[in-house]
Write a protein that holds these residues in place. Structure first.
Motif, mmCIF file in Angstrom:
data_model
loop_
_atom_site.group_PDB
_atom_site.id
_atom_site.type_symbol
_atom_site.label_atom_id
_atom_site.label_comp_id
_atom_site.label_asym_id
_atom_site.label_seq_id
_atom_site.Cartn_x
_atom_site.Cartn_y
_atom_site.Cartn_z
ATOM 1 N N GLN A 1 0.778 -1.383 -0.101
ATOM 2 C CA GLN A 1 0.006 0.092 0.115
ATOM 3 C C GLN A 1 0.976 1.120 -0.031
ATOM 4 O OE1 GLN A 1 -2.614 0.325 3.369
ATOM 5 N NE2 GLN A 1 -3.270 2.166 2.755
ATOM 6 N N VAL A 2 0.665 2.347 -0.778
ATOM 7 C CA VAL A 2 1.348 3.467 -1.006
ATOM 8 C C VAL A 2 0.936 4.238 0.295
ATOM 9 C CG1 VAL A 2 2.152 5.062 -2.598
ATOM 10 C CG2 VAL A 2 1.868 2.840 -3.493
ATOM 11 N N GLN A 3 1.778 4.743 0.734
ATOM 12 C CA GLN A 3 1.827 5.993 1.738
ATOM 13 C C GLN A 3 2.499 7.050 1.494
ATOM 14 O OE1 GLN A 3 1.537 4.145 5.583
ATOM 15 N NE2 GLN A 3 -0.576 4.734 5.671
ATOM 16 N N LEU A 4 1.967 8.325 1.478
ATOM 17 C CA LEU A 4 2.948 9.691 1.526
ATOM 18 C C LEU A 4 2.238 10.267 2.655
ATOM 19 C CD1 LEU A 4 2.266 10.687 -2.388
ATOM 20 C CD2 LEU A 4 4.247 9.332 -1.470
ATOM 21 N N VAL A 5 3.302 10.492 3.674
ATOM 22 C CA VAL A 5 3.030 11.242 4.642
ATOM 23 C C VAL A 5 3.678 12.492 4.996
ATOM 24 C CG1 VAL A 5 2.878 10.716 7.160
ATOM 25 C CG2 VAL A 5 2.502 8.998 5.775
ATOM 26 N N GLU A 6 3.011 13.597 4.923
ATOM 27 C CA GLU A 6 3.523 14.998 5.057
ATOM 28 C C GLU A 6 3.796 15.401 6.620
ATOM 29 O OE1 GLU A 6 0.755 15.495 1.391
ATOM 30 O OE2 GLU A 6 0.746 14.209 3.569
ATOM 31 N N SER A 7 4.604 16.123 6.645
ATOM 32 C CA SER A 7 4.886 16.841 8.145
ATOM 33 C C SER A 7 5.671 18.232 7.928
ATOM 34 C CB SER A 7 5.832 15.505 8.972
ATOM 35 O OG SER A 7 7.104 15.499 8.218
ATOM 36 N N GLY A 8 5.919 18.613 8.936
ATOM 37 C CA GLY A 8 6.507 19.933 9.103
ATOM 38 C C GLY A 8 5.754 21.215 8.932
ATOM 39 N N ALA A 23 7.197 11.735 3.408
ATOM 40 C CA ALA A 23 7.899 10.309 3.558
ATOM 41 C C ALA A 23 7.113 9.294 2.702
ATOM 42 C CB ALA A 23 7.999 9.911 4.894
ATOM 43 N N ALA A 24 7.844 8.858 1.925
ATOM 44 C CA ALA A 24 7.101 7.564 0.894
ATOM 45 C C ALA A 24 7.264 6.212 1.348
ATOM 46 C CB ALA A 24 7.449 7.861 -0.650
ATOM 47 N N SER A 25 6.224 5.549 1.199
ATOM 48 C CA SER A 25 6.387 4.149 1.408
ATOM 49 C C SER A 25 5.574 3.305 0.591
ATOM 50 C CB SER A 25 6.102 3.896 2.865
ATOM 51 O OG SER A 25 4.704 4.006 3.141
ATOM 52 N N GLY A 26 5.922 2.057 0.035
ATOM 53 C CA GLY A 26 5.095 1.275 -0.451
ATOM 54 C C GLY A 26 5.179 1.277 -2.195
ATOM 55 N N LEU A 27 6.254 2.163 -2.430
ATOM 56 C CA LEU A 27 6.339 2.550 -4.071
ATOM 57 C C LEU A 27 7.846 2.288 -4.162
ATOM 58 C CD1 LEU A 27 7.478 5.677 -3.999
ATOM 59 C CD2 LEU A 27 5.150 5.996 -4.232
ATOM 60 N N PRO A 113 -2.550 12.852 -10.720
ATOM 61 C CA PRO A 113 -1.466 12.041 -9.965
ATOM 62 C C PRO A 113 -1.755 10.870 -9.554
ATOM 63 C CG PRO A 113 -1.169 14.327 -9.488
ATOM 64 C CD PRO A 113 -2.732 14.071 -10.252
ATOM 65 N N ALA A 114 -0.963 9.859 -9.559
ATOM 66 C CA ALA A 114 -1.282 8.377 -8.798
ATOM 67 C C ALA A 114 -1.613 8.346 -7.632
ATOM 68 C CB ALA A 114 -0.343 7.221 -9.427
ATOM 69 N N TYR A 115 -0.681 9.215 -6.526
ATOM 70 C CA TYR A 115 -0.736 9.034 -5.075
ATOM 71 C C TYR A 115 -0.863 10.411 -4.569
ATOM 72 C CZ TYR A 115 0.452 4.261 -6.442
ATOM 73 O OH TYR A 115 0.455 3.181 -7.133
ATOM 74 N N TRP A 116 -1.438 10.657 -3.397
ATOM 75 C CA TRP A 116 -1.599 11.863 -2.691
ATOM 76 C C TRP A 116 -1.189 11.633 -1.299
ATOM 77 C CZ3 TRP A 116 -2.135 16.413 -4.957
ATOM 78 C CH2 TRP A 116 -2.573 16.686 -6.249
ATOM 79 N N GLY A 117 -0.676 12.403 -0.678
ATOM 80 C CA GLY A 117 -0.926 12.549 1.023
ATOM 81 C C GLY A 117 -1.986 12.949 1.481
ATOM 82 N N GLN A 118 -2.003 13.055 2.665
ATOM 83 C CA GLN A 118 -2.998 13.867 3.489
ATOM 84 C C GLN A 118 -2.999 15.161 3.592
ATOM 85 O OE1 GLN A 118 -0.557 12.440 4.959
ATOM 86 N NE2 GLN A 118 -0.311 13.838 6.620
ATOM 87 N N GLY A 119 -1.881 16.032 3.489
ATOM 88 C CA GLY A 119 -1.901 17.381 3.506
ATOM 89 C C GLY A 119 -1.187 17.745 4.793
ATOM 90 N N THR A 120 -0.793 18.852 4.826
ATOM 91 C CA THR A 120 -0.427 19.499 6.086
ATOM 92 C C THR A 120 -0.414 20.829 6.133
ATOM 93 O OG1 THR A 120 1.763 19.533 7.649
ATOM 94 C CG2 THR A 120 2.122 19.810 5.463
ATOM 95 N N GLN A 121 -0.898 21.551 7.324
ATOM 96 C CA GLN A 121 -1.503 23.058 7.245
ATOM 97 C C GLN A 121 -0.362 23.882 7.442
ATOM 98 O OE1 GLN A 121 -4.676 24.425 6.765
ATOM 99 N NE2 GLN A 121 -3.423 26.223 6.911
ATOM 100 N N VAL A 122 -0.245 24.983 6.625
ATOM 101 C CA VAL A 122 0.888 25.910 6.722
ATOM 102 C C VAL A 122 0.093 27.231 7.025
ATOM 103 C CG1 VAL A 122 2.642 27.347 5.748
ATOM 104 C CG2 VAL A 122 2.843 24.824 5.330
ATOM 105 N N THR A 123 0.272 28.027 8.012
ATOM 106 C CA THR A 123 -0.294 29.263 8.116
ATOM 107 C C THR A 123 0.816 30.341 8.468
ATOM 108 O OG1 THR A 123 -2.055 28.123 9.258
ATOM 109 C CG2 THR A 123 -1.901 30.616 9.569
#
Length: 126
Positions: A1-8, A23-27, A113-123
């Motif tokens: 399972q592909v996962q893209l996890v944003e942080s920061g 961080a990408a995993s599963g691909l 795009p094939a894969y997306w992360g869940q997003g991270t908020q920047v304010t």
């Protein structure tokens, strides 16, 4: 399972800097072009920039050239977005995406795009 996890993401004053990570995993990371997008409240998602699998030739939205830098760490299967001289209008949810086609990430092929992360908020505060 592909996962893209944003942080920061977080709250930063205008003029400040922030580094996002994805961080990408599963691909097979070395095969994928990686990209960043953002979506501000009430606006459509927009392309920020991308970087090819080789790490060469980062490509940026014209309006962001010079302030944003994308680079990838192949040893950690991670792509970063360094954002400098931030402005309140940079406030958005930032998303990481991956695709085998750089053109798809730039919106040229019309495909999503094939894969997306869940997003991270920047304010960015003024």
């Amino acid at each position: 399972q592909v996962q893209l996890v944003e942080s920061g993401g977080g709250l930063v004053p205008a003029g400040g800097s922030l580094r996002l990570s994805c961080a990408a995993s599963g691909l097979t990371f070395s095969s994928y072009t990686m990209a960043w997008f953002r979506q501000a409240p009430g606006k459509e998602r927009e392309f920020v920039g991308s970087i090819r699998a080789s790490g060469e030739l980062p490509y940026y939205a014209n309006s962001l050239k010079g302030r944003f830098t994308i680079f990838r760490d192949s040893a950690r299967n991670t792509v970063h977005l360094q954002m400098n001289s931030l402005k309140p209008e940079d406030t958005a949810v930032y998303y990481c995406a991956a695709d085998l086609s750089a053109m798809t990430l730039r919106g040229i092929t019309g495909q999503k795009p094939a894969y997306w992360g869940q997003g991270t908020q920047v304010t960015v505060s003024s």
